[in-house]
Design an enzyme around this catalytic site. Structure first.
Site, PDB file in Angstrom:
ATOM      1  N   SER A 144       0.098 -38.424 -34.090  1.00  0.00           N
ATOM      2  CA  SER A 144       0.162 -37.689 -32.829  1.00  0.00           C
ATOM      3  C   SER A 144      -0.818 -38.298 -31.851  1.00  0.00           C
ATOM      4  CB  SER A 144      -0.199 -36.215 -33.073  1.00  0.00           C
ATOM      5  OG  SER A 144      -0.444 -35.545 -31.852  1.00  0.00           O
ATOM      6  N   TYR A 157      -6.386 -30.206 -35.508  1.00  0.00           N
ATOM      7  CA  TYR A 157      -5.185 -31.027 -35.626  1.00  0.00           C
ATOM      8  C   TYR A 157      -5.508 -32.497 -35.356  1.00  0.00           C
ATOM      9  CZ  TYR A 157      -0.313 -32.475 -34.935  1.00  0.00           C
ATOM     10  OH  TYR A 157       0.921 -33.097 -35.039  1.00  0.00           O
TER      11      TYR A 157
END
Length: 246
Positions: A144, A157
């Site tokens: 990501s 995250y």
């Protein structure tokens, strides 16, 4: 059926929905036999129906990736049945929570790390020998942009994806002189359930759809691919330098 992946054996985690589901369909459409790994049995069965309707084949693997011995058993089963694995996509992951770092509950931190990092290591540990048996093993680790931007409140995250990228790059360096190629993928903003959770006010119709994103990732699984240890940016449709700026 025949295609670019005819006769290849592929494994996709997080295959019940989103990008993982679409990748499994694309691989099967190109002739691969796909091990579809996810927790949701009903969604896996629906995926299997779609794959079979198009002439493809799949093996459904209802498995929680926090069941680490289950990952080992899966590797053993693939070895017994095929003796190799050609493609591995580590796609399954969880957002955790968007929160100030000091406010994250320990159980949330630990589960997110276990899902996004430890399970990937366990997959590598179990499947690396099988991928090395392939004449053109291909590993795709879904990352990501959060791993590099490290925005406020995205610390958990971001940390998991940065750690996973480090594992992937090290693995690529370790296998550079083999037929195995390991690459990372930043899919960018995509109309997935995780994105909707993170950005509840966003109109999903303004985002790329999982099927279109998956189509751009498929070439990373082809035997002709030579790049390794690199970050593929789906939005730009090209490989980028994986190192953080500065």
């Amino acid at each position: 059926m025949t295609g670019q992946l005819d006769g290849r054996i592929a494994l996709v985690t997080g295959a019940s929905r989103g990008i993982g589901c679409e990748l499994a369909e694309h691989f099967a459409a190109e002739g691969a036999h796909v091990y579809c790994v996810a927790r949701t049995v009903g969604a896996l069965e629906e995926l299997d129906d779609r794959i079979k309707a198009k002439g493809g084949s799949a093996t459904l693997v209802p498995l929680d990736l926090l069941d680490y011995p289950g990952i080992d058993r899966l590797g053993a089963a693939i070895h017994e049945r095929h003796g190799k694995l050609d493609i591995m996509v580590a796609n399954a992951g969880m957002l955790g929570v968007l929160s100030p770092i000091g406010h994250i509950e320990a159980k949330t931190f630990e589960k997110t790390m276990a899902t996004n990092v430890t399970s990937v290591w366990r997959l590598i540990r179990s499947l690396d020998p099988l991928l090395r048996k392939s004449d053109a093993g291909r590993a795709i680790l879904m990352s990501s942009g959060a791993a590099h931007s490290a925005k406020a409140y995205w610390g958990l995250y971001a940390a998991t994806k940065a750690a996973m990228e480090a594992l992937g790059r090290s693995w690529a360096n370790e296998t550079m002189n083999t037929a195995l190629r390991v690459n990372l993928v930043n899919p960018g903003a995509t109309a997935t359930r995780m994105r909707a959770t993170a950005m509840p006010g966003e109109d999903p119709k303004t985002l790329p759809q999982p099927r279109d994103v998956a189509a751009r990732i498929v070439p990373l699984a082809l035997p002709s691919l030579q790049e390794t240890g690199r970050l593929f940016d789906v939005r730009e449709n090209r490989f980028l330098d994986v190192h953080m700026p500065g």
